[in-house]
Write a protein that holds these residues in place. Structure first.
Motif, PDB file in Angstrom:
ATOM      1  N   GLY A   1      83.972 -14.127  17.665  1.00 24.82           N
ATOM      2  CA  GLY A   1      84.007 -13.397  18.930  1.00 24.82           C
ATOM      3  C   GLY A   1      84.891 -14.024  19.978  1.00 24.82           C
ATOM      4  O   GLY A   1      85.037 -13.470  21.068  1.00 24.82           O
TER       5      GLY A   1
ATOM      6  N   LEU B   1      82.508 -10.127  20.198  1.00 22.53           N
ATOM      7  CA  LEU B   1      81.061 -10.289  20.077  1.00 22.53           C
ATOM      8  C   LEU B   1      80.730 -11.402  19.092  1.00 22.53           C
ATOM      9  O   LEU B   1      81.433 -11.583  18.085  1.00 22.53           O
ATOM     10  CB  LEU B   1      80.412  -8.989  19.588  1.00 22.53           C
ATOM     11  CG  LEU B   1      80.566  -7.747  20.465  1.00 22.53           C
ATOM     12  CD1 LEU B   1      79.906  -6.550  19.796  1.00 22.53           C
ATOM     13  CD2 LEU B   1      79.986  -7.966  21.857  1.00 22.53           C
ATOM     14  N   THR B   2      79.658 -12.130  19.358  1.00 19.15           N
ATOM     15  CA  THR B   2      79.147 -13.077  18.375  1.00 19.15           C
ATOM     16  C   THR B   2      78.596 -12.304  17.184  1.00 19.15           C
ATOM     17  O   THR B   2      78.394 -11.077  17.252  1.00 19.15           O
ATOM     18  CB  THR B   2      78.025 -13.944  18.963  1.00 19.15           C
ATOM     19  OG1 THR B   2      76.891 -13.101  19.253  1.00 19.15           O
ATOM     20  CG2 THR B   2      78.481 -14.646  20.249  1.00 19.15           C
TER      21      THR B   2
ATOM     22  N   GLN C   1      75.622 -12.348  16.075  1.00 21.61           N
ATOM     23  CA  GLN C   1      74.317 -11.792  16.444  1.00 21.61           C
ATOM     24  C   GLN C   1      74.479 -10.531  17.289  1.00 21.61           C
ATOM     25  O   GLN C   1      73.757  -9.541  17.101  1.00 21.61           O
ATOM     26  CB  GLN C   1      73.499 -12.849  17.209  1.00 21.61           C
ATOM     27  CG  GLN C   1      73.095 -14.057  16.382  1.00 21.61           C
ATOM     28  CD  GLN C   1      74.227 -15.052  16.163  1.00 21.61           C
ATOM     29  OE1 GLN C   1      75.259 -15.001  16.853  1.00 21.61           O
ATOM     30  NE2 GLN C   1      74.049 -15.960  15.207  1.00 21.61           N
ATOM     31  N   GLN C   2      75.424 -10.555  18.215  1.00 20.04           N
ATOM     32  CA  GLN C   2      75.670  -9.371  19.047  1.00 20.04           C
ATOM     33  C   GLN C   2      76.216  -8.218  18.216  1.00 20.04           C
ATOM     34  O   GLN C   2      75.841  -7.058  18.433  1.00 20.04           O
ATOM     35  CB  GLN C   2      76.654  -9.734  20.163  1.00 20.04           C
ATOM     36  CG  GLN C   2      76.072 -10.657  21.221  1.00 20.04           C
ATOM     37  CD  GLN C   2      77.124 -11.197  22.171  1.00 20.04           C
ATOM     38  OE1 GLN C   2      78.303 -11.333  21.806  1.00 20.04           O
ATOM     39  NE2 GLN C   2      76.729 -11.515  23.395  1.00 20.04           N
ATOM     40  N   TRP C   3      77.099  -8.526  17.272  1.00 18.93           N
ATOM     41  CA  TRP C   3      77.635  -7.493  16.387  1.00 18.93           C
ATOM     42  C   TRP C   3      76.526  -6.868  15.548  1.00 18.93           C
ATOM     43  O   TRP C   3      76.442  -5.642  15.426  1.00 18.93           O
ATOM     44  CB  TRP C   3      78.714  -8.079  15.487  1.00 18.93           C
ATOM     45  CG  TRP C   3      79.210  -7.149  14.433  1.00 18.93           C
ATOM     46  CD1 TRP C   3      78.851  -7.137  13.103  1.00 18.93           C
ATOM     47  CD2 TRP C   3      80.138  -6.065  14.588  1.00 18.93           C
ATOM     48  NE1 TRP C   3      79.502  -6.130  12.441  1.00 18.93           N
ATOM     49  CE2 TRP C   3      80.285  -5.457  13.321  1.00 18.93           C
ATOM     50  CE3 TRP C   3      80.844  -5.565  15.678  1.00 18.93           C
ATOM     51  CZ2 TRP C   3      81.132  -4.369  13.128  1.00 18.93           C
ATOM     52  CZ3 TRP C   3      81.684  -4.476  15.482  1.00 18.93           C
ATOM     53  CH2 TRP C   3      81.819  -3.891  14.224  1.00 18.93           C
ATOM     54  N   ASP C   4      75.676  -7.690  14.987  1.00 14.99           N
ATOM     55  CA  ASP C   4      74.580  -7.190  14.153  1.00 14.99           C
ATOM     56  C   ASP C   4      73.597  -6.336  14.947  1.00 14.99           C
ATOM     57  O   ASP C   4      72.928  -5.467  14.381  1.00 14.99           O
ATOM     58  CB  ASP C   4      73.832  -8.357  13.496  1.00 14.99           C
ATOM     59  CG  ASP C   4      74.656  -9.064  12.436  1.00 14.99           C
ATOM     60  OD1 ASP C   4      75.629  -8.466  11.932  1.00 14.99           O
ATOM     61  OD2 ASP C   4      74.337 -10.224  12.112  1.00 14.99           O
ATOM     62  N   ALA C   5      73.524  -6.595  16.252  1.00 11.15           N
ATOM     63  CA  ALA C   5      72.598  -5.827  17.096  1.00 11.15           C
ATOM     64  C   ALA C   5      73.154  -4.460  17.487  1.00 11.15           C
ATOM     65  O   ALA C   5      72.418  -3.615  18.003  1.00 11.15           O
ATOM     66  CB  ALA C   5      72.254  -6.627  18.353  1.00 11.15           C
ATOM     67  N   CYS C   6      74.434  -4.218  17.236  1.00 11.54           N
ATOM     68  CA  CYS C   6      75.045  -2.934  17.567  1.00 11.54           C
ATOM     69  C   CYS C   6      74.596  -1.854  16.587  1.00 11.54           C
ATOM     70  O   CYS C   6      74.307  -2.126  15.416  1.00 11.54           O
ATOM     71  CB  CYS C   6      76.570  -3.035  17.518  1.00 11.54           C
ATOM     72  SG  CYS C   6      77.307  -4.028  18.816  1.00 11.54           S
TER      73      CYS C   6
ATOM     74  N   GLN D   1      79.419  -0.011  16.184  1.00 10.91           N
ATOM     75  CA  GLN D   1      80.287  -0.828  15.342  1.00 10.91           C
ATOM     76  C   GLN D   1      81.540  -0.062  14.922  1.00 10.91           C
ATOM     77  O   GLN D   1      82.646  -0.602  14.918  1.00 10.91           O
ATOM     78  CB  GLN D   1      79.529  -1.310  14.117  1.00 10.91           C
ATOM     79  CG  GLN D   1      78.470  -2.366  14.415  1.00 10.91           C
ATOM     80  CD  GLN D   1      77.755  -2.835  13.156  1.00 10.91           C
ATOM     81  OE1 GLN D   1      77.856  -2.215  12.088  1.00 10.91           O
ATOM     82  NE2 GLN D   1      77.024  -3.938  13.256  1.00 10.91           N
TER      83      GLN D   1
END
Length: 269
Positions: free
Chosen positions: A19, A213-214, A216-221, A226
């Motif tokens: 990120g 995005l980190t 973790q932030q990407w996975d939370a999208c 995404q």
């Protein structure tokens, strides 16, 4: 692969720091600490890939920042003010890069396989040498140590988007043909650097500055989020001139095979 000789890799967002978080957050902090002036993370990312002094100067010229700066200080941002922000930025940045030195998932394994095939690994960054000295030590503890590295303030000619850092790697690594090198970067100035040097260029979309995005932030999208972020990132790097765009450096091997085949047929960047 019989023709490719080297990869010239960017650092943050390409090999480490998923990120490209370390530089952007510190720009926000440095502006606030130096002059009690607010910029957003999105604004901080706009010139990403440039040397950090030039990055600050470019931020100062953005219309949305320049208008507020002049309203607050009565004149455009001066070199002395840029120096002050830069000097505020440096100690903050050195602390942050050590925290964000972990390699991006899957990247070390790919680099190791390529080195075992004889590929040389060069590197360059928008970070100045005093920051790179910290980052290189921290990254080496995770197992990443390129064959050569160049910092943004080490060459008299300058840094990105000029070709000089990439070409300094060519010189240091004794590469026979520049066209047998691939520059990999997550930012537009880094892609243009590779193009100006006469190299193949590969943009890194999802792990770098274009998404920002980190993991973790990407996975939370959501899936839709995404998809939209990926589309914009791919478009941004293609518009910069990248010959190829991939999600992560971990995905580069099929692209290198394709480039090597083009070189075998007489192709050039």
């Amino acid at each position: 692969m019989k023709h490719l000789e080297a990869l010239i890799l960017d650092w943050a967002g390409t090999v480490v720091d998923h990120g490209s978080v370390a530089p952007t957050t510190i720009f926000v902090e440095a502006f606030k600490s130096a002059f009690n002036f607010d910029i957003t993370l999105a604004q901080a990312r706009i010139p990403m890939g440039m040397g950090k002094w030039d990055h600050i100067a470019t931020l100062g010229k953005l219309p949305e920042i320049d208008s507020r700066w002049q309203a607050q200080f009565g004149a455009p941002m001066s070199d002395e003010q840029i120096d002050h922000i830069y000097n505020t930025f440096m100690p903050l940045q050195k602390a942050k890069v050590a925290e964000r030195a972990m390699p991006i998932a899957g990247v070390l394994a790919v680099i190791k396989r390529l080195q075992e095939q004889g590929m040389k690994i060069g590197s360059c960054s928008g970070y100045p040498r005093q920051v790179m000295d910290v980052l290189e030590v921290a990254a080496a503890e995770y197992g990443y140590k390129p064959d050569h590295s160049v910092a943004s303030d080490e060459l008299a000619a300058g840094s990105r988007p000029g070709p000089w850092m990439a070409l300094e790697n060519v010189n240091a690594l004794a590469i026979k043909r520049v066209a047998h090198c691939v520059k990999v970067d997550d930012s537009a100035p880094g892609i243009v650097e590779g193009l100006n040097a006469g190299m193949w260029t590969v943009g890194v979309a999802l792990s770098g500055n274009a998404v920002g995005l980190t993991e973790q932030q990407w996975d939370a999208c959501t899936t839709q989020e995404q998809t939209e972020l990926a589309r914009d990132a791919y478009q941004q790097l293609h518009q910069a001139g990248a010959h190829y765009v991939i999600n992560s450096l971990a995905d580069i091997e099929p692209v290198l095979i394709e480039i090597d085949a083009k070189l075998a047929q007489g192709g050039r960047p």
